[in-house]
Design a protein around this motif. Structure first.
Motif, PDB file in Angstrom:
ATOM      1  N   THR A   4      23.563  84.782  43.910  1.00  0.00           N
ATOM      2  CA  THR A   4      23.826  83.597  43.107  1.00  0.00           C
ATOM      3  C   THR A   4      25.314  83.400  42.987  1.00  0.00           C
ATOM      4  OG1 THR A   4      23.800  84.889  41.079  1.00  0.00           O
ATOM      5  CG2 THR A   4      21.727  83.864  41.777  1.00  0.00           C
ATOM      6  N   ALA A   5      25.716  82.145  43.129  1.00  0.00           N
ATOM      7  CA  ALA A   5      27.130  81.805  43.023  1.00  0.00           C
ATOM      8  C   ALA A   5      27.275  80.310  42.947  1.00  0.00           C
ATOM      9  CB  ALA A   5      27.925  82.351  44.203  1.00  0.00           C
ATOM     10  N   ALA A   6      28.338  79.844  42.310  1.00  0.00           N
ATOM     11  CA  ALA A   6      28.599  78.411  42.239  1.00  0.00           C
ATOM     12  C   ALA A   6      29.129  77.901  43.561  1.00  0.00           C
ATOM     13  CB  ALA A   6      29.583  78.125  41.111  1.00  0.00           C
ATOM     14  N   ILE A  24      32.077  89.825  53.374  1.00  0.00           N
ATOM     15  CA  ILE A  24      31.847  89.652  51.937  1.00  0.00           C
ATOM     16  C   ILE A  24      31.430  88.204  51.697  1.00  0.00           C
ATOM     17  CG2 ILE A  24      32.858  89.744  49.628  1.00  0.00           C
ATOM     18  CD1 ILE A  24      34.765  91.866  50.626  1.00  0.00           C
ATOM     19  N   LEU A  25      30.282  88.027  51.074  1.00  0.00           N
ATOM     20  CA  LEU A  25      29.753  86.697  50.784  1.00  0.00           C
ATOM     21  C   LEU A  25      29.501  86.595  49.295  1.00  0.00           C
ATOM     22  CD1 LEU A  25      27.092  86.653  53.629  1.00  0.00           C
ATOM     23  CD2 LEU A  25      29.178  85.317  53.616  1.00  0.00           C
ATOM     24  N   GLY A  26      30.119  85.642  48.653  1.00  0.00           N
ATOM     25  CA  GLY A  26      29.877  85.487  47.230  1.00  0.00           C
ATOM     26  C   GLY A  26      31.058  84.884  46.527  1.00  0.00           C
ATOM     27  N   ASP A  27      31.023  84.946  45.207  1.00  0.00           N
ATOM     28  CA  ASP A  27      32.083  84.384  44.393  1.00  0.00           C
ATOM     29  C   ASP A  27      32.112  85.137  43.084  1.00  0.00           C
ATOM     30  OD1 ASP A  27      33.934  81.783  44.301  1.00  0.00           O
ATOM     31  OD2 ASP A  27      33.121  82.132  42.301  1.00  0.00           O
ATOM     32  N   SER A  28      33.271  85.147  42.433  1.00  0.00           N
ATOM     33  CA  SER A  28      33.429  85.901  41.197  1.00  0.00           C
ATOM     34  C   SER A  28      32.836  85.182  39.989  1.00  0.00           C
ATOM     35  CB  SER A  28      34.922  86.163  40.934  1.00  0.00           C
ATOM     36  OG  SER A  28      35.625  84.948  40.862  1.00  0.00           O
ATOM     37  N   GLN A  72      25.317  95.909  49.898  1.00  0.00           N
ATOM     38  CA  GLN A  72      25.384  96.160  48.463  1.00  0.00           C
ATOM     39  C   GLN A  72      25.999  94.960  47.752  1.00  0.00           C
ATOM     40  OE1 GLN A  72      28.222  99.144  47.196  1.00  0.00           O
ATOM     41  NE2 GLN A  72      29.429  98.909  49.066  1.00  0.00           N
ATOM     42  N   PHE A  73      25.638  94.812  46.490  1.00  0.00           N
ATOM     43  CA  PHE A  73      26.218  93.754  45.670  1.00  0.00           C
ATOM     44  C   PHE A  73      27.296  94.361  44.790  1.00  0.00           C
ATOM     45  CE2 PHE A  73      26.579  91.204  41.820  1.00  0.00           C
ATOM     46  CZ  PHE A  73      26.764  89.933  42.367  1.00  0.00           C
ATOM     47  N   VAL A  74      28.505  93.803  44.864  1.00  0.00           N
ATOM     48  CA  VAL A  74      29.638  94.276  44.071  1.00  0.00           C
ATOM     49  C   VAL A  74      29.969  93.200  43.050  1.00  0.00           C
ATOM     50  CG1 VAL A  74      32.052  95.003  44.102  1.00  0.00           C
ATOM     51  CG2 VAL A  74      30.542  95.634  45.995  1.00  0.00           C
ATOM     52  N   LEU A  79      28.049  89.904  47.907  1.00  0.00           N
ATOM     53  CA  LEU A  79      27.406  90.808  48.862  1.00  0.00           C
ATOM     54  C   LEU A  79      28.434  91.398  49.819  1.00  0.00           C
ATOM     55  CD1 LEU A  79      24.157  88.845  49.784  1.00  0.00           C
ATOM     56  CD2 LEU A  79      24.319  90.943  48.429  1.00  0.00           C
ATOM     57  N   HIS A  80      28.398  92.710  49.982  1.00  0.00           N
ATOM     58  CA  HIS A  80      29.213  93.425  50.957  1.00  0.00           C
ATOM     59  C   HIS A  80      28.295  93.988  52.039  1.00  0.00           C
ATOM     60  CE1 HIS A  80      33.209  94.269  48.739  1.00  0.00           C
ATOM     61  NE2 HIS A  80      32.591  93.293  48.110  1.00  0.00           N
TER      62      HIS A  80
END
Length: 389
Positions: A4-6, A24-28, A72-74, A79-80
């Motif tokens: 999940t990410a905006a 790395i796929l995602g957002d802070s 893994q999810f960081v 996602l890493h």
């Protein structure tokens, strides 16, 4: 795979020698909508309940989807995962000096910051690398007779250009235009008992661009001037001045210096110091085979991240060769003990630059660090950054 990410940030570091990649796929940002991510050899596909966006990788980068491991999810990153990758990139480097210029070809020296002509139509017959800074001491160890080069500094003749670690030495005796120094660059002083005089550079010997007032180098004698590679562009007189972002130029020159010195001298730690010998940065070269790909997914288009903002287009991703470094800032008396340890270590190599350029480099490193995924920003007590080549 789902997260999940905006917005979806894509960060990919490919190690060409290891043929591996960190993705790395995602957002802070917290919250957002579910994403379904598909990895294909030449693209990444991101699906949401509202739309589907496909990010095309550069043609020279191929992923091996079946090799995905270490998923893994960081928190704060996304996602890493690691996977095998193939990358062939013929990056066009910003040449510090074209040593393959034909004999009799004329060159023009420009101030990189503003394009002011420093030396016009200079014919260079010899372009020679200088020996290491300790070459004089080595002669004493290897020669069985008195040092024939004692008290004979290496100064270029009128049609020479000597290349040091981070500077050029040129003779300005017959130049059409000489940069204006701040004050009298040299004065005479006696250094031998037979009353012969030798020109010694004084503390205030800076050479300044007359248009933008940037420090270009320093005078070494009445005829010899040192120009720093980060401040000067040398082009064939038949070509025009190449306009490029200052940050891009500084990164490329410093990255090439680090790679060449590490290869020639097997040294990987460097102190970046100003002309006053004050240390501004401690640098540790980790690797020089990284290929960076980074982009940001928006609902309608792919937008560049600041890490590569001067080179990426808003509708695509691109790949850049880069060196990965660890660094420690040393301004305002920070890390004094570590600086002292590094300065006393013979395996650490000093690089001298104008003080303003040292601060520019520190800002470039800080921006690179700030735009990395949070989990990649630190290694032990050092900060991590990339310098594009």
């Amino acid at each position: 795979m789902a997260t999940t990410a905006a917005e979806t940030r894509v960060f990919l570091e490919v190690r060409r020698q290891l043929q591996s990649a960190l993705l790395i796929l995602g957002d802070s940002k917290e919250g957002g909508m579910p994403l379904d991510i598909s990895i294909m050899p030449s693209s990444l596909q991101v699906k949401t309940p509202e739309d589907c966006t496909e990010i095309q990788l550069p043609a020279e980068v191929r992923l091996v989807p079946s090799s995905c491991r270490g998923l893994q999810f960081v928190a704060g990153d996304g996602l890493h995962l690691r996977l095998q990758a193939q990358a062939e990139l013929g990056t066009k480097l910003i040449s510090m000096f074209n040593q393959h210029l034909q004999a009799q070809e004329r060159c023009t020296f420009y101030c990189q910051s503003c394009g002011e002509v420093i030396i016009k139509d200079r014919k260079l017959l010899r372009v020679l690398p200088l020996p290491s800074e300790n070459w004089g001491a080595l002669i004493g160890e290897w020669c069985c007779h008195p040092d024939p080069f004692a008290n004979k500094p290496l100064h270029p003749q009128e049609e020479d250009c000597f290349i040091g670690d981070s500077f050029f030495l040129v003779n300005l005796r017959t130049s059409l235009w000489q940069p204006r120094p701040e004050l009298s660059p040299v004065e005479m002083c006696c250094v031998s008992s037979d009353n012969h005089c030798k020109l010694e550079p004084k503390a205030n010997n800076k050479v300044i661009c007359k248009r933008c007032k940037v420090v270009l180098g320093e005078t070494m004698s009445s005829e010899t001037t040192k120009f720093y590679m980060t401040e000067i562009i040398i082009q064939s007189s038949e070509r025009s001045f190449p306009i490029m972002p200052r940050s891009q130029f500084v990164q490329s020159v410093i990255a090439q210096c680090l790679v060449q010195l590490s290869s020639a001298r097997s040294t990987f730690r460097f102190t970046i110091q100003g002309q006053d010998n004050k240390v501004y940065i401690l640098l540790w070269l980790l690797n020089s085979d990284s290929l960076l790909i980074e982009s940001l997914r928006n609902s309608k288009y792919i937008k560049a991240f600041p890490l590569l903002e001067d080179t990426l287009k808003a509708h695509s991703s691109s790949a850049w060769s880069a060196v990965k470094v660890l660094y420690q800032p040393c301004i305002k008396s920070r890390n004094e003990k570590l600086v002292s340890l590094w300065e006393s270590d013979v395996s650490v190599h000093p690089l001298t630059l104008p003080s303003a350029t040292c601060l520019e480099l520190l800002l470039i490193l800080s921006k690179s660090n700030a735009n990395l995924p949070s989990s990649l920003r630190h290694m032990n007590s050092f900060q991590v950054a990339f310098l594009k080549m």
